[in-house]
Design a protein around this motif. Structure first.
Motif, PDB file in Angstrom:
ATOM      1  N   GLU A 201       0.825  -1.206   0.000  1.00  0.00           N
ATOM      2  CA  GLU A 201       0.000   0.000   0.000  1.00  0.00           C
ATOM      3  C   GLU A 201       0.860   1.258   0.000  1.00  0.00           C
ATOM      4  N   GLY A 202       1.881   1.290   0.873  1.00  0.00           N
ATOM      5  CA  GLY A 202       2.747   2.464   0.952  1.00  0.00           C
ATOM      6  C   GLY A 202       3.542   2.676  -0.317  1.00  0.00           C
ATOM      7  N   ALA A 203       3.990   1.584  -0.946  1.00  0.00           N
ATOM      8  CA  ALA A 203       4.761   1.702  -2.187  1.00  0.00           C
ATOM      9  C   ALA A 203       3.908   2.286  -3.301  1.00  0.00           C
ATOM     10  N   ILE A 204       2.654   1.885  -3.390  1.00  0.00           N
ATOM     11  CA  ILE A 204       1.780   2.402  -4.446  1.00  0.00           C
ATOM     12  C   ILE A 204       1.395   3.844  -4.158  1.00  0.00           C
ATOM     13  N   ARG A 205       1.148   4.154  -2.882  1.00  0.00           N
ATOM     14  CA  ARG A 205       0.742   5.523  -2.537  1.00  0.00           C
ATOM     15  C   ARG A 205       1.876   6.531  -2.709  1.00  0.00           C
ATOM     16  N   LEU A 206       3.096   6.077  -2.958  1.00  0.00           N
ATOM     17  CA  LEU A 206       4.178   7.019  -3.255  1.00  0.00           C
ATOM     18  C   LEU A 206       3.810   7.866  -4.468  1.00  0.00           C
TER      19      LEU A 206
ATOM     20  N   ASP B 279      -4.651  -9.478  -3.238  1.00  0.00           N
ATOM     21  CA  ASP B 279      -5.808  -9.813  -2.415  1.00  0.00           C
ATOM     22  C   ASP B 279      -5.660 -11.183  -1.764  1.00  0.00           C
ATOM     23  N   GLY B 280      -4.912 -12.084  -2.403  1.00  0.00           N
ATOM     24  CA  GLY B 280      -4.712 -13.414  -1.861  1.00  0.00           C
ATOM     25  C   GLY B 280      -3.675 -13.483  -0.744  1.00  0.00           C
ATOM     26  N   LEU B 281      -2.942 -12.403  -0.520  1.00  0.00           N
ATOM     27  CA  LEU B 281      -1.954 -12.384   0.565  1.00  0.00           C
ATOM     28  C   LEU B 281      -2.652 -12.225   1.913  1.00  0.00           C
ATOM     29  N   PRO B 282      -2.110 -12.823   2.969  1.00  0.00           N
ATOM     30  CA  PRO B 282      -2.756 -12.730   4.291  1.00  0.00           C
ATOM     31  C   PRO B 282      -2.965 -11.293   4.760  1.00  0.00           C
ATOM     32  N   ALA B 283      -1.962 -10.432   4.546  1.00  0.00           N
ATOM     33  CA  ALA B 283      -2.060  -9.039   5.008  1.00  0.00           C
ATOM     34  C   ALA B 283      -2.558  -8.100   3.925  1.00  0.00           C
ATOM     35  N   GLY B 284      -2.800  -8.601   2.726  1.00  0.00           N
ATOM     36  CA  GLY B 284      -3.315  -7.766   1.651  1.00  0.00           C
ATOM     37  C   GLY B 284      -2.414  -6.589   1.342  1.00  0.00           C
ATOM     38  N   LEU B 285      -3.036  -5.398   1.323  1.00  0.00           N
ATOM     39  CA  LEU B 285      -2.269  -4.193   1.023  1.00  0.00           C
ATOM     40  C   LEU B 285      -1.206  -3.901   2.065  1.00  0.00           C
TER      41      LEU B 285
END
Length: 581
Positions: A431-436, A460-466
C-alpha cells in the motif's frame, strides 16, 4: 547555512570580546592579590574583596564557556539539518544522472558521517578562531600600556603561529582528502557488494571480496593514522613555538625586574597576561584537525549544491500551472555529456499524442533511456527542444514549466524498479509503495491501480493484503510482481504522460501479457504512453514506432513486429530494423 550561523557568529564575537575583557581583569586581579599579600604584606582580610571579585571572574568565564558550547551545539545541529536537506533536495532534483546516480555510496557517507564532522568545527574551531583574533589584540593593547618591550616581543612572535598553521593546514588538507576518498571508496564498494551478493555467491567469489574489503579497510586505517600523525606533530610544533615565545617574554621581564627597570606588580601582570595571548592560537591549531574532516565534507556538499552550468530541460522556476496538454512534441533533441565527443542521444523528432502508444526502439546504448530522462528534466538537452501541445493548439516549452508541476502529470516505470514507502519509513508495504505516486489517494484508487496493472488478485490473496511488508530489495517478489506493483504506482496518479523503460524485461509470458494489456488500457483511456521496447509484444500494441539513432517515426504494423521477431531470434542488432519506414 548562512541563515543558521549568522546569529551564532555574532554571539561568538560578543562572547569573544567579553572573554578578552575577563582575561585582562583576571590577570590584573590575580597579580594585585599576589603583590598585596607577598610584596606588601597585607592580610587576607584586606584582599578578600579582590579574591571575591577574582572568583566571580572565574565563574563568569565558566558560564560563558558553557553558554558558548550550548550555542555551538544548537548552531551545528541547525547547520547540519539545512545542509542535509539542501543536499538531498539537490540530489533528488538532479535525478539519476546526478551525483547520487554516479556515486551513491559517497553521497550517503557525505550526508551522514561527513556532515556530522561539522560538530568539531562549530563547537571548537570557530569559537577559538574568533578568540584567536580578539584576545591577542586586546592583550597586545594592554601590554603596550604596561611594558612596550614585552608587547613588541608578543607582536613579533604571535604571527609565526598562523604561518606555521597555514603550512601545516596545506599538508593536512591533502591527508584529509585522501582519508575521505578512501572512506567514500569503501562505502561505495560495500554497497555494490551487498547488492551483488547473490551473484558473488553463485560464482564462488564472496570470500575473495572479503580480502578486498580488508585491504580497503587497511588503506583507510593508514590514511586516518597519517592524519593523526600530522595532528600530533603540528600540536608539538605549535606548543614549542608558543613556549619559546613566552620564555622570551619571561627572560626579558625577569632581567629588567632584577635591574629595577620594572615594578614587581607590572612584571607579574605581564607574566600572567602574556601566555593568554598565545593560548587561543594554540587551541585553534589543536582544534583545526578535529574540524578538518567536517570542513572538507562541507566543501564537497557545496560542490554538489553549485548550480549546473547547462540549462535544464525543465526549469525549476517558471509557470506553476501545466496546461491540459494532448501531445508531447520532441524536435531535433540531442544530448552530449560533458567530456565526451559522441552524442549520448542523436537528434530525434517525433510527436506522441493522447490515446496512443509510442514505442522507442533501437540498439542498447542508443539513447532511449537518456531520452526518457530528458523528458522528465533530469538531463539537459544539447540541442533541440521539447514541448507540450494543449487542446487549443497552444504550445508550451518544457523549459518554461515548473519541474514539480510537470512531473506531477507524469507516471514513470524504470527498468529496475525500487519500491519505497510513501511515508519514507524503514518498512515498506505494498500500500505504501503504491501511494508514493499519490499519497492522498484512497483504498479504492489503490485497488483500481492494482487491477489496471493486473496484480490485484495476487495482492488480495496475501494474508495481510495491502499491508503486506516488502522486504529490503523487494526480495520475496518475483520480477513480474515487482514491475506490476511499480506500474500500479505510476497508474494510481492517473498521469497524462506515462513513461515506461522496458517494463517487460525479464518477465515471463503471463506477466508480460498483464503489463502489455495495462499499458494498452492506459492509452485507450486517453493517456500519452511512451515506452522503450525491446520485446515484440510491446511493439505490437504501439500506434507509432520511433527508432532512436535513426529518428524516424512510422505507424506500427504487423510487418514491423514480424521483422522485430525475426531479428531477435537471429540475435542481430535491433537498431537495424523494426520494419521499413
Amino acid at each position: 547555512m548562512a541563515r543558521s550561523t549568522r546569529r551564532y557568529i555574532v554571539a561568538v564575537i560578543i562572547t569573544g570580546v567579553v572573554t578578552a575583557v575577563l582575561v585582562i581583569v583576571q590577570a590584573r586581579l590575580l597579580s594585585g592579590v599576589i603583590v598585596d599579600v607577598s610584596g606588601n604584606g597585607l592580610s587576607w582580610d584586606l584582599v578578600s574583596g579582590a579574591v571575591g571579585a577574582l572568583a566571580l571572574v572565574f565563574v563568569a568565564r565558566a558560564v560563558i564557556a558553557w553558554g558558548s558550547e550550548m550555542l555551538a551545539v544548537r548552531a551545528s545541529a541547525r547547520a547540519k539539518e539545512e545542509l542535509r536537506d539542501a543536499t538531498v533536495r539537490k540530489v533528488l532534483a538532479t535525478g539519476p544522472y546526478g551525483r547520487a546516480g554516479s556515486a551513491p555510496g559517497e553521497v550517503a557517507t557525505l550526508v551522514t558521517r561527513g556532515i556530522d564532522g561539522l560538530d568539531g568545527y562549530f563547537a571548537r574551531y570557530l569559537p577559538q578562531l574568533v578568540l584567536a583574533v580578539i584576545v591577542p589584540c586586546a592583550i597586545l593593547l594592554t601590554l603596550a600600556g604596561q611594558d612596550l618591550l614585552s608587547a613588541l616581543i608578543v607582536a613579533v612572535t604571535i604571527p609565526l603561529i598562523p604561518v606555521f598553521m597555514i603550512l601545516i593546514g596545506l599538508y593536512t588538507k591533502g591527508q584529509v582528502e585522501r582519508q575521505w576518498r578512501t572512506l567514500a571508496a569503501v562505502s561505495t564498494h560495500v554497497l555494490d557488494l551487498i547488492e551483488g551478493l547473490p551473484t558473488l555467491k553463485i560464482f564462488g567469489r564472496a570470500k575473495e571480496q572479503a580480502a578486498a574489503i580488508r585491504a580497503m579497510g587497511d588503506d583507510y586505517r593508514s590514511a586516518t593514522v597519517a592524519v593523526l600523525r600530522v595532528s600530533f606533530l603540528s600540536s608539538l610544533a605549535l606548543e614549542l613555538l608558543a613556549t619559546l615565545s613566552i620564555a622570551l617574554v619571561a627572560v626579558s621581564v625577569g632581567l629588567r625586574l632584577a635591574e629595577g627597570q620594572l615594578t614587581y606588580a607590572t612584571a607579574l601582570f605581564v607574566l600572567l597576561l602574556a601566555p593568554e595571548a598565545y593560548l587561543p592560537l594554540r587551541l585553534v591549531g589543536q582544534h583545526f584537525h578535529a574540524a578538518a574532516e567536517g570542513v572538507d565534507a562541507a566543501d564537497r556538499v557545496f560542490t554538489i549544491l553549485e548550480p549546473e552550468s547547462e540549462l535544464e530541460v525543465v526549469s525549476p522556476g517558471g509557470a506553476a500551472r501545466v496546461p491540459e496538454y494532448l501531445a508531447l512534441r520532441v524536435s531535433d533533441a540531442s544530448v552530449r555529456f560533458d567530456g565526451r565527443t559522441d552524442r549520448a542521444l542523436e537528434p530525434v523528432s517525433f510527436e506522441a499524442v493522447a490515446g496512443s502508444v509510442t514505442a522507442l526502439v533501437g540498439a542498447s546504448g542508443g539513447g532511449k533511456t537518456t531520452l526518457i530522462n530528458a523528458i522528465m528534466g533530469f538531463i539537459p538537452l544539447t540541442s533541440g527542444s521539447m514541448s507540450v501541445i494543449a487542446s487549443g493548439g497552444a504550445v508550451a516549452d518544457l523549459s518554461d514549466l515548473d519541474r514539480r508541476a510537470w512531473l506531477s502529470t507524469v507516471g514513470w516505470v524504470p527498468q529496475r524498479s525500487r519500491l519505497i514507502d510513501s511515508t519514507a519509513g524503514s518498512r515498506t508495504t505494498i500500500e505504501g509503495a503504491i501511494r508514493l505516486g499519490a499519497p492522498h489517494c484512497g483504498d479504492d484508487e489503490v485497488w483500481a491501480a492494482l487491477r489496471a496493472a493486473g496484480i490485484a488478485e495476487e495482492v488480495d490473496g496475501l494474508p495481510a493484503g495491502l499491508r503486506t511488508e516488502i522486504q529490503s530489495g523487494a526480495t520475496g517478489l518475483s520480477a513480474g510482481q515487482l514491475q506490476r506493483i511499480a506500474l500500479a504506482r505510476a497508474l494510481v496518479r492517473r498521469p497524462r504522460l506515462l513513461l515506461l523503460d522496458e517494463p517487460t524485461a525479464g518477465l515471463d509470458n503471463v506477466s508480460e501479457a498483464a503489463v502489455v494489456n495495462a499499458v494498452r488500457r492506459m492509452a485507450d483511456e486517453g493517456a500519452i504512453v511512451i515506452v522503450v521496447a525491446h520485446r515484440p509484444a510491446l511493439v505490437a500494441i504501439a500506434d507509432a514506432v520511433v527508432r532512436i539513432g535513426g529518428s524516424r517515426q512510422s505507424p506500427a504494423s504487423p510487418e514491423s513486429t514480424e521483422s522485430l521477431e525475426i531479428e531477435l531470434s537471429a540475435g542481430s542488432p535491433l537498431a537495424v530494423a523494426v520494419g521499413e519506414w
